[in-house]
Design a protein around this motif. Sequence first.
Motif, PDB file in Angstrom:
ATOM      1  N   UNK A 101     -22.731  18.652 -65.366  1.00  0.00           N
ATOM      2  CA  UNK A 101     -24.112  18.259 -65.666  1.00  0.00           C
ATOM      3  C   UNK A 101     -25.093  19.154 -64.917  1.00  0.00           C
ATOM      4  N   UNK A 102     -24.782  19.425 -63.654  1.00  0.00           N
ATOM      5  CA  UNK A 102     -25.670  20.310 -62.886  1.00  0.00           C
ATOM      6  C   UNK A 102     -25.675  21.710 -63.521  1.00  0.00           C
ATOM      7  N   UNK A 103     -24.488  22.159 -63.869  1.00  0.00           N
ATOM      8  CA  UNK A 103     -24.361  23.476 -64.508  1.00  0.00           C
ATOM      9  C   UNK A 103     -25.160  23.522 -65.810  1.00  0.00           C
ATOM     10  N   UNK A 104     -25.125  22.393 -66.561  1.00  0.00           N
ATOM     11  CA  UNK A 104     -25.770  22.370 -67.873  1.00  0.00           C
ATOM     12  C   UNK A 104     -27.278  22.534 -67.789  1.00  0.00           C
ATOM     13  N   UNK A 105     -27.881  22.089 -66.669  1.00  0.00           N
ATOM     14  CA  UNK A 105     -29.335  22.214 -66.562  1.00  0.00           C
ATOM     15  C   UNK A 105     -29.731  23.664 -66.826  1.00  0.00           C
ATOM     16  N   UNK A 106     -28.994  24.574 -66.209  1.00  0.00           N
ATOM     17  CA  UNK A 106     -29.312  25.981 -66.444  1.00  0.00           C
ATOM     18  C   UNK A 106     -28.741  26.493 -67.756  1.00  0.00           C
ATOM     19  N   UNK A 107     -27.516  26.060 -68.054  1.00  0.00           N
ATOM     20  CA  UNK A 107     -26.840  26.638 -69.220  1.00  0.00           C
ATOM     21  C   UNK A 107     -27.566  26.310 -70.517  1.00  0.00           C
ATOM     22  N   UNK A 108     -27.984  25.052 -70.655  1.00  0.00           N
ATOM     23  CA  UNK A 108     -28.606  24.650 -71.923  1.00  0.00           C
ATOM     24  C   UNK A 108     -29.951  25.326 -72.102  1.00  0.00           C
ATOM     25  N   UNK A 109     -30.609  25.683 -70.985  1.00  0.00           N
ATOM     26  CA  UNK A 109     -31.890  26.401 -71.111  1.00  0.00           C
ATOM     27  C   UNK A 109     -31.716  27.703 -71.871  1.00  0.00           C
ATOM     28  N   UNK A 110     -30.499  28.241 -71.839  1.00  0.00           N
ATOM     29  CA  UNK A 110     -30.240  29.458 -72.595  1.00  0.00           C
ATOM     30  C   UNK A 110     -30.393  29.282 -74.094  1.00  0.00           C
ATOM     31  N   UNK A 111     -30.289  28.033 -74.543  1.00  0.00           N
ATOM     32  CA  UNK A 111     -30.432  27.780 -75.978  1.00  0.00           C
ATOM     33  C   UNK A 111     -31.888  27.578 -76.368  1.00  0.00           C
ATOM     34  N   UNK A 112     -32.751  27.284 -75.378  1.00  0.00           N
ATOM     35  CA  UNK A 112     -34.137  26.939 -75.694  1.00  0.00           C
ATOM     36  C   UNK A 112     -34.794  28.076 -76.471  1.00  0.00           C
ATOM     37  N   UNK A 113     -35.514  27.677 -77.468  1.00  0.00           N
ATOM     38  CA  UNK A 113     -36.187  28.693 -78.273  1.00  0.00           C
ATOM     39  C   UNK A 113     -35.314  29.233 -79.383  1.00  0.00           C
ATOM     40  N   UNK A 114     -33.982  29.099 -79.227  1.00  0.00           N
ATOM     41  CA  UNK A 114     -33.105  29.592 -80.284  1.00  0.00           C
ATOM     42  C   UNK A 114     -32.715  28.474 -81.251  1.00  0.00           C
ATOM     43  N   UNK A 115     -32.537  27.287 -80.707  1.00  0.00           N
ATOM     44  CA  UNK A 115     -32.171  26.159 -81.560  1.00  0.00           C
ATOM     45  C   UNK A 115     -32.565  24.870 -80.851  1.00  0.00           C
ATOM     46  N   UNK A 116     -32.805  23.796 -81.615  1.00  0.00           N
ATOM     47  CA  UNK A 116     -33.164  22.532 -80.971  1.00  0.00           C
ATOM     48  C   UNK A 116     -31.989  21.995 -80.160  1.00  0.00           C
ATOM     49  N   UNK A 117     -32.271  21.524 -78.926  1.00  0.00           N
ATOM     50  CA  UNK A 117     -31.188  21.096 -78.050  1.00  0.00           C
ATOM     51  C   UNK A 117     -31.106  19.584 -77.932  1.00  0.00           C
ATOM     52  N   UNK A 118     -32.000  18.855 -78.625  1.00  0.00           N
ATOM     53  CA  UNK A 118     -31.996  17.391 -78.481  1.00  0.00           C
ATOM     54  C   UNK A 118     -30.626  16.828 -78.839  1.00  0.00           C
ATOM     55  N   UNK A 119     -30.046  17.388 -79.906  1.00  0.00           N
ATOM     56  CA  UNK A 119     -28.756  16.897 -80.360  1.00  0.00           C
ATOM     57  C   UNK A 119     -27.697  17.099 -79.272  1.00  0.00           C
ATOM     58  N   UNK A 120     -27.767  18.237 -78.631  1.00  0.00           N
ATOM     59  CA  UNK A 120     -26.803  18.533 -77.563  1.00  0.00           C
ATOM     60  C   UNK A 120     -26.931  17.507 -76.440  1.00  0.00           C
ATOM     61  N   UNK A 121     -28.192  17.208 -76.056  1.00  0.00           N
ATOM     62  CA  UNK A 121     -28.407  16.267 -74.954  1.00  0.00           C
ATOM     63  C   UNK A 121     -27.889  14.881 -75.315  1.00  0.00           C
ATOM     64  N   UNK A 122     -28.224  14.426 -76.526  1.00  0.00           N
ATOM     65  CA  UNK A 122     -27.828  13.071 -76.926  1.00  0.00           C
ATOM     66  C   UNK A 122     -26.314  12.947 -76.964  1.00  0.00           C
TER      67      UNK A 122
END
Lengths: 684, 219
Positions: A101-122
């Motif tokens: 989860x800690x790792x994901x804070x940074x990792x998922x930011x890599x997707x921002x702007x490229x695709x919606x991440x709401x689905x990933x979070x949920x």
Amino acid sequence: MTQVTLTPLSLASFAVILLIAQTAVVSILIKNEKLMTTVCFCLSAIASFAATAAGVWTVSLGTARSAIMELGLPGLPFHLRLDPLSGYFLVLIGLLSFFVSIYSIGYVKGFLGRRPVARLCVFYNLFLAGMFMVVLADDALFFLISWETMAAASYFLVMFEDEQVENRRAAFLYIVVAHVGAVAILLAFGVMAGLAAGFDDFSGFTFDAMRQAEFPAEWATVAFLLAFFGFGAKAGIVPLHVWLPEAHPVAPSNISALMSGVMLKTAIYGLLRVAFDLIKNIPWWWGALVIVIGIISALIGILYAMMEKDIKRLLAYSSVENIGIIMIGIGMTMVFKAFGQEILAALSLIAALYHAMNHALFKGLLFMGAGAVLHATHERNMEEMGGLIHKMPWTAVFFLVGCISISALPPFNGFVSEWLTFQAFLLSPSLPSPMMKLLMPLGAALLALTAALAAACFVKAFGVTFLGQWRGHNRPQVHEVCWSMRIGMGMAALSCLLLGILPTVFINCMDVVAEHLTGGKLTTSANALGWIWLTPIAPERASYSGLVVFLGTIAIYAIVYIILHVNPGKIHRGPIWDCGFEKLTNRMQYNATSFSMPLRRIFGFIFNLKEEVRLVPQQAHSAFPKKLIYSLRIRDRFWNWIYKPIASTSFWISRKVGRLQQGRINTYLIYSFITIIFLLLFVR
Amino acid sequence: METITQINSFLAALVLLTAFGMLSQKRISSLIHLFTWQGLFLSINTAIVGYVAGRHHLYISSILTLSLKVILLPYILHVLIARLKHRKDVETVVNIPTTMLIGIVLVIFSYHLTAPVRELSTFITRSTLAIALATVMIGLLMMITRRHAVTQIIGFLAMENGLFFAATSTTYGMPLVVELGVALDVLIAAFIFGMFFFQIHTTFDSLDVDQMARLKEES
């Protein structure tokens, strides 16, 4: 209103509720994706930490607590229970989820702007909640609901980048295997519930009822084989492993880390729960079966891993290997338990559980490392990498820790659990069955081969990715990953080290789990020489101290460092020696394919290989080719052996059945007419 | 009593005759006429059975049948074919003589099938059960062998007639509540069919049910 007291169970429930509640958080913050990812994954980390704490607490208490939740269908409430076994797995899942989860804070930011991440979070949160609920469940209904929540959520996570055909195909394969497995599990529970309370009564669906029931041997075997098949499909034992190398690489790396690290372990948990807690009376041949399957999985898994050049596929196949090792431990526990050797059963079970924990940590770490590499280079193919140690020193160190751990080298954690497994193997001559006496040395030899191959495989994974020089055609801008990713990986690496140098402390804690399931205890024998030395059975047989090895390693390293650096003039940095050949290029380095070539020659019959070498002749003279084109395709043999026939048969049957459907009303009426006549004639 | 049985058997024979008539009829308006006649015989038969058995609720069923199957439904069907400007010929899948032969086989089959019931039953109407069953099966046969949607609904209604006949002849009629429910169902079914026909007609410009095969996905 009743007073809510803080118990392990309420703490774990809090974690689950917090995870499920995050769907609301996501929907509130959906406008601001950056904030949403941060909040969401911070809360996931808190929930995971709470679950870990609940697990540690349960294991230290050493008793079981249960609760009934009036939810679900009327008359079928959800039963919750936390006993040392589920507590242990709660720690296992919670710990890696916390890091990821800690790792994901940074990792998922890599997707921002490229695709919606709401689905990933949920779905990330639902996935975690599903896994926690699986270990909390104490009845078949709630267990299956949680199990399917986990499967469905992970399906959507695998599908995250759904614009590529390959990803959709992998996700489909995954959900098919997951469902087939779930059906088998459902049937296994059905058999047990039916035998526990009869078929006209629902009360048999609780695990408590199953625990109290005495199953006839043949039905117990049916239930066990179904459960083994079902959980095996999830765990990825050979030959049900084909979804792993497809689904893990295409999922986002934090998800791969969780799927490979902990989701497979829920299957191990399920198998332990069914075999040791619900059925209890285990004939020795179940154990032999599990050992054989485990050995095959371990060997096939690592051989295929060795052949891969896609770093995430390599890690996925390596998970098959590690699941095999865990299965070997479980199988030996069954055998020892069947022959009444409780202490040895406890030893093997601890080896299996320890390896489950270790695999969660180092495979999670390696997938996070692979994710960091992917994040930086946008490349999964190792042939296109190299020399990353200069650009990404932190990631390289953490990845190296993972590689050493998984290769079972001291002083890291992988060594401890594999060593314990070997100890169990070496103690097997005490078994009364000649069959097992024959099987065990063979198994030990193959496990040794597996361990050696694993080391070779991870030398390749680390060496090709991080060492040497850039092998790729184009050179992207590579940079070190952000802090949260480094912290996530760093904590996982640190726990790998701690589990490696302080095994006695952890085994003392885990002992209560083994005692619950096997009746044997290890603590007294493990601590014969104090907490530094791990002595599973007796000090004169074998002992190991991770701490001593660690300190020794550090001392040697320090001495070498001092000798080399006391006189700085001794170290020169120069160009690479090219053996007199003047035109060395980056493409002339060892790469993933060439590194695994010797093993491909030896074990070629196991793979479905298609190797092709093509010369492109120069126009002036064909004896001096302009270039060589080498192509290699490796396919899983099991695909052609098992899955293709099943797929084509079902398509064939579907086409035949599809012919019935003509689209004409008259034809349908004829079907009913014939049915009526038939029934009137024969079923009077 | 003997005469009553005779009358009952005679009416049953007439019902069967109209069923065969419908099977052989090529023109759609005559088909509806035959259906009307069948309904009438059914209604009379119900009234007689009600009189003999002393079940007075059968009178209500009789009146219901009369109003529904002799007056209302034929009227709806006539209006329907007039509105749809439907060609008067009925197209068949299997030719008519073959259909008739199959029908005869079905009648024999029904007699064979109901033989045990005839042995056991004490009702005066017991011998008509075979004919009722035959009517049901001939109705189904009509639905199978006709290509046109309106003839299919007539086949369906003829089947319902057969069921009703079977109910009166075996058990002196179902409870009134059930009969009312069935009557309402039939009425609503007729309306729904009517609406469907308009839809099919506007979509395919034809009432040939073969056209509906186009709705199936390509295999």
